[in-house]
Design a protein around this motif. Structure first.
Motif, PDB file in Angstrom:
ATOM      1  N   GLY A 428       0.814  -1.214   0.000  1.00 13.71           N
ATOM      2  CA  GLY A 428       0.000   0.000   0.000  1.00 13.71           C
ATOM      3  C   GLY A 428       0.844   1.258   0.000  1.00 13.71           C
ATOM      4  O   GLY A 428       0.541   2.226  -0.714  1.00 13.71           O
ATOM      5  N   LEU A 429       1.917   1.265   0.789  1.00 11.03           N
ATOM      6  CA  LEU A 429       2.805   2.425   0.840  1.00 11.03           C
ATOM      7  C   LEU A 429       3.547   2.618  -0.480  1.00 11.03           C
ATOM      8  O   LEU A 429       3.772   3.757  -0.917  1.00 11.03           O
ATOM      9  CB  LEU A 429       3.797   2.268   1.996  1.00 11.03           C
ATOM     10  N   ALA A 430       3.932   1.517  -1.122  1.00 17.09           N
ATOM     11  CA  ALA A 430       4.644   1.614  -2.404  1.00 17.09           C
ATOM     12  C   ALA A 430       3.752   2.253  -3.470  1.00 17.09           C
ATOM     13  O   ALA A 430       4.193   3.124  -4.236  1.00 17.09           O
ATOM     14  CB  ALA A 430       5.101   0.227  -2.850  1.00 17.09           C
ATOM     15  N   VAL A 431       2.494   1.843  -3.527  1.00 18.71           N
ATOM     16  CA  VAL A 431       1.566   2.405  -4.510  1.00 18.71           C
ATOM     17  C   VAL A 431       1.324   3.888  -4.223  1.00 18.71           C
ATOM     18  O   VAL A 431       1.299   4.721  -5.143  1.00 18.71           O
ATOM     19  CB  VAL A 431       0.238   1.618  -4.488  1.00 18.71           C
ATOM     20  N   THR A 432       1.175   4.236  -2.946  1.00 17.51           N
ATOM     21  CA  THR A 432       0.968   5.638  -2.572  1.00 17.51           C
ATOM     22  C   THR A 432       2.152   6.495  -2.996  1.00 17.51           C
ATOM     23  O   THR A 432       1.977   7.595  -3.553  1.00 17.51           O
ATOM     24  CB  THR A 432       0.770   5.778  -1.048  1.00 17.51           C
ATOM     25  N   ALA A 433       3.360   6.020  -2.726  1.00 19.13           N
ATOM     26  CA  ALA A 433       4.566   6.771  -3.077  1.00 19.13           C
ATOM     27  C   ALA A 433       4.630   7.039  -4.578  1.00 19.13           C
ATOM     28  O   ALA A 433       4.943   8.161  -5.014  1.00 19.13           O
ATOM     29  CB  ALA A 433       5.811   6.005  -2.626  1.00 19.13           C
ATOM     30  N   ALA A 434       4.307   6.038  -5.370  1.00 21.90           N
ATOM     31  CA  ALA A 434       4.374   6.192  -6.828  1.00 21.90           C
ATOM     32  C   ALA A 434       3.343   7.209  -7.332  1.00 21.90           C
ATOM     33  O   ALA A 434       3.665   8.092  -8.135  1.00 21.90           O
ATOM     34  CB  ALA A 434       4.152   4.833  -7.497  1.00 21.90           C
ATOM     35  N   ILE A 435       2.119   7.121  -6.842  1.00 25.19           N
ATOM     36  CA  ILE A 435       1.054   7.994  -7.355  1.00 25.19           C
ATOM     37  C   ILE A 435       1.267   9.440  -6.917  1.00 25.19           C
ATOM     38  O   ILE A 435       1.113  10.375  -7.720  1.00 25.19           O
ATOM     39  CB  ILE A 435      -0.325   7.497  -6.884  1.00 25.19           C
ATOM     40  N   LEU A 436       1.632   9.666  -5.635  1.00 28.41           N
ATOM     41  CA  LEU A 436       1.803  11.034  -5.152  1.00 28.41           C
ATOM     42  C   LEU A 436       2.989  11.724  -5.821  1.00 28.41           C
ATOM     43  O   LEU A 436       2.931  12.927  -6.112  1.00 28.41           O
ATOM     44  CB  LEU A 436       1.972  11.049  -3.632  1.00 28.41           C
ATOM     45  N   THR A 437       4.062  10.986  -6.060  1.00 27.45           N
ATOM     46  CA  THR A 437       5.217  11.575  -6.752  1.00 27.45           C
ATOM     47  C   THR A 437       4.835  11.957  -8.181  1.00 27.45           C
ATOM     48  O   THR A 437       5.200  13.032  -8.668  1.00 27.45           O
ATOM     49  CB  THR A 437       6.399  10.594  -6.772  1.00 27.45           C
ATOM     50  N   TRP A 438       4.084  11.081  -8.852  1.00 28.04           N
ATOM     51  CA  TRP A 438       3.628  11.404 -10.208  1.00 28.04           C
ATOM     52  C   TRP A 438       2.731  12.637 -10.193  1.00 28.04           C
ATOM     53  O   TRP A 438       2.846  13.503 -11.066  1.00 28.04           O
ATOM     54  CB  TRP A 438       2.856  10.221 -10.795  1.00 28.04           C
TER      55      TRP A 438
END
Length: 450
Positions: A428-438
Motif C-alpha cells: 500500500g505504501l509503495a503504490v501511494t509513493a508512486a502515485i503522489l510523486t507522479w
C-alpha cells in the motif's frame, strides 16, 4: 547542480530542526514503550494498544490543523504579518473545537475495543493508559498548530529545543510516577500516561512563551483578539485541512486496524507489532520533518511566484528522504535482534516468542522504509501547492484498496499471520509513493506552463 545543492542546503536548514523535533516527540512514545517493557511484554501489548489509539487520533487531527502551515508559508512569502497572526488564532480555535469531542471518544474507547473483540486484559491496560493521557490531547494539538506557524516563519530550531527538553522531562516523569519515587505513589502504566500529559502542556506553554517574548516575533502580535472567530479563515483551514487529516486517517487507520487484527491473532503478535511499529515510527519521523519543511519551502516559493524554485523544493527533499530511509531499512534488516533488545530482555524465555515475531516484522518494515519516506514527503510537496483532496482519495485506494485487502488475504487466506498484514502495508505504501510523486510532477509542470 549548484541550484540543487543550494535547495538541499535550504531544505536541510529547515528540515533538520523539524525532523529533530519530530524524532524527539516520537522519542516520548519510544520511551513510554521501553518503560512499559519494564512492566512486562503483556503491558507492552495492552499499553501499546492504548498508545496506538492515542497517537493515531493525534496524527489525524494534527493533519487537519497543519493547514495553518500552508497558509502561513504563503503569507510569509508575501510579507503579510497580520494574516499570519489571524491564521495562528484561528488554528488554535480550531484545535480547541476539535479536542473536546475527541477527549470524550478517548475516554470511552474501551467499549470500542470490546466490540472489536480485543482481549479483556489488553482492554483494561489500554484504558489505564488512555484515561490519564486524554487530558494531554488539547496540548498536543495546540502544540501542532504553533509548530506549524513557527516552521513557516523559519523558526524551527526552537521547536527542537522545546521538544527535546520535553522528552527529558517525560522520561524523568515516567520513572518517578511509574515506580513511585520522590514521595509520589507508584502508578505503573497510568504513571507513564500522566507524565506524558504533563509534558505536552509544558511544551505548549514553552512555545507560547517563545512567541510572545522573542523580539523578531513581537511585531506579529500573536494571540491578539484570539477569541475572535473569523469564519473565512477558519473555513479555509478546515476546507484544506480535512483532506490532509483524511489522508493521515487512512494511513494511520490502516496501522491502527492492523493493531486490532494483531490483537485478534493474540497477545504475542500484538506485542511484536507494537515493537516493530514503534521502531518504524521513530525512523518515519525524519521524513515527516522533511515533509513539513517541504510544505513550507514549496508554499513560500509559490507565494513568491517562482514555480521553478517550487519544483526544486519538492523533488530535492524526496531524494533526501529516499536516501535516508534506505539506510534505515538496511539497519532494520541487519540488526533486528539488537533493535528488539531495546524493548525486551531477549534472554528471558518468556519473551522468546515475542522477540522472534518482532524480528520477522522488522524484516518487512525494512522493505517499506523507502516507500514510507517518499510518500510522506511527496504529500508534503503537494500540500505546498494546496493540493489536498486528490491525495486523500489516493490514500483510500492505496492504503485500503491495495494494502489492507492484500494484507488480509495474505494473513487469513494464505495463513501468513501478522507477516502477511505487514506485507500488505508495504504494498500500500509503495503504490501511494508512486502515485503522489507522479501527481506532484504533473501539477508543478502545469504551474510552469501557466
Amino acid at each position: 547542480m549548484s541550484k540543487i545543492l543550494t535547495e538541499a542546503k535550504a531544505c536541510l536548514r529547515l528540515a533538520i530542526p523539524l525532523a529533530a523535533a519530530q524524532l524527539a516527540q516520537a522519542a516520548t512514545n519510544f520511551a513510554d514503550t521501553v518503560m512499559m517493557g519494564l512492566l512486562g511484554s503483556t503491558t507492552i501489548a495492552g499499553g501499546g494498544l492504548g498508545s496506538v489509539i492515542y497517537s493515531t487520533l493525534v496524527l489525524i487531527i494534527t493533519g487537519i490543523v497543519s493547514s495553518t502551515s500552508i497558509f502561513a508559508a504563503v503569507a510569509f512569502g508575501m510579507g503579510d504579518k497580520d494574516r499570519i497572526r489571524r491564521i495562528t488564532n484561528q488554528g488554535l480555535l480550531l484545535a480547541i473545537f476539535i479536542s473536546f469531542p475527541l477527549m470524550i471518544l478517548i475516554a470511552n474507547f474501551g467499549k470500542v475495543l470490546g466490540l472489536l473483540g480485543q482481549n479483556p486484559d489488553n482492554i483494561r491496560l489500554a484504558e489505564d493508559y488512555l484515561s490519564p493521557i486524554m487530558w494531554g490531547f488539547p496540548a498536543s494539538i495546540g502544540l501542532a498548530v504553533l509548530r506549524s506557524i513557527l516552521s513557516s516563519l523559519n523558526h524551527a530550531k526552537i521547536i527542537t529545543f522545546i521538544v527535546v527538553t520535553g522528552v527529558v522531562f517525560n522520561i524523568c516523569g515516567n520513572y518517578i510516577l511509574m515506580f513511585g519515587k520522590l514521595g509520589f505513589p507508584a502508578l505503573g502504566l497510568a504513571g507513564i500516561a500522566w507524565a506524558s500529559t504533563l509534558t505536552y502542556w509544558l511544551m505548549l506553554f514553552a512555545a507560547i512563551f517563545y512567541m510572545l517574548s522573542q523580539s523578531e516575533l513581537k511585531s506579529y502580535h500573536f494571540f491578539k483578539k484570539i477569541s475572535h472567530i473569523e469564519i473565512p479563515i477558519l473555513g479555509d483551514l478546515i476546507h484544506t485541512g480535512l483532506p490532509i487529516g483524511g489522508l493521515f486517517a487512512f494511513e494511520a487507520g490502516l496501522f491502527a486496524t492492523t493493531a486490532f487484527l494483531m490483537g485478534y491473532l493474540g497477545t504475542i503478535p500484538l506485542a511484536a507489532h507494537h515493537i516493530a511499529l514503534q521502531t518504524g515510527a521513530m525512523t518515519f519521523m525524519v521524513p515527516v520533518g522533511i515533509s513539513l519543511a517541504t510544505t513550507v519551502r514549496v508554499g513560500q516559493m509559490i507565494g513568491q511566484n517562482d514555480p521553478k524554485a517550487a519544483r526544486l523544493a519538492g523533488f530535492v527533499p524526496i531524494a533526501i528522504g529516499a536516501i535516508f530511509m534506505t539506510a534505515m531499512g538496511l539497519i532494520f534488516w541487519l540488526f533486528p535482534k539488537q533493535i528488539v533488545s531495546l524493548y525486551l530482555d531477549i534472554k528471558k524465555p518468556e519473551n522468546y516468542a515475542v522477540v522472534n515475531y518482532a524480528i520477522s516484522l522488522l524484516g518487512i518494515a525494512a522493505m517499506f522504509q523507502i516507500f514510507d519516506g517518499i510518500q510522506v514527503i511527496a504529500g508534503g510537496a503537494l500540500r505546498g501547492l494546496k493540493d489536498t483532496k486528490i491525495p486523500m482519495f489516493v490514500g483510500i485506494f492505496s492504503y485500503w484498496g491495495v494494502g489492507f485487502v492484500t494484507g488480509c488475504i495474505l494473513c487469513f487466506y494464505f495463513k501468513w499471520g501478522g507477516v502477511g498484514l505487514w506485507a500488505g502495508l508495504a504494498l500500500g505504501l509503495a503504490v501511494t509513493a508512486a502515485i503522489l510523486t507522479w501527481r506532484f510532477t504533473h501539477l508543478i509542470n502545469r504551474f510552469l506552463l501557466s
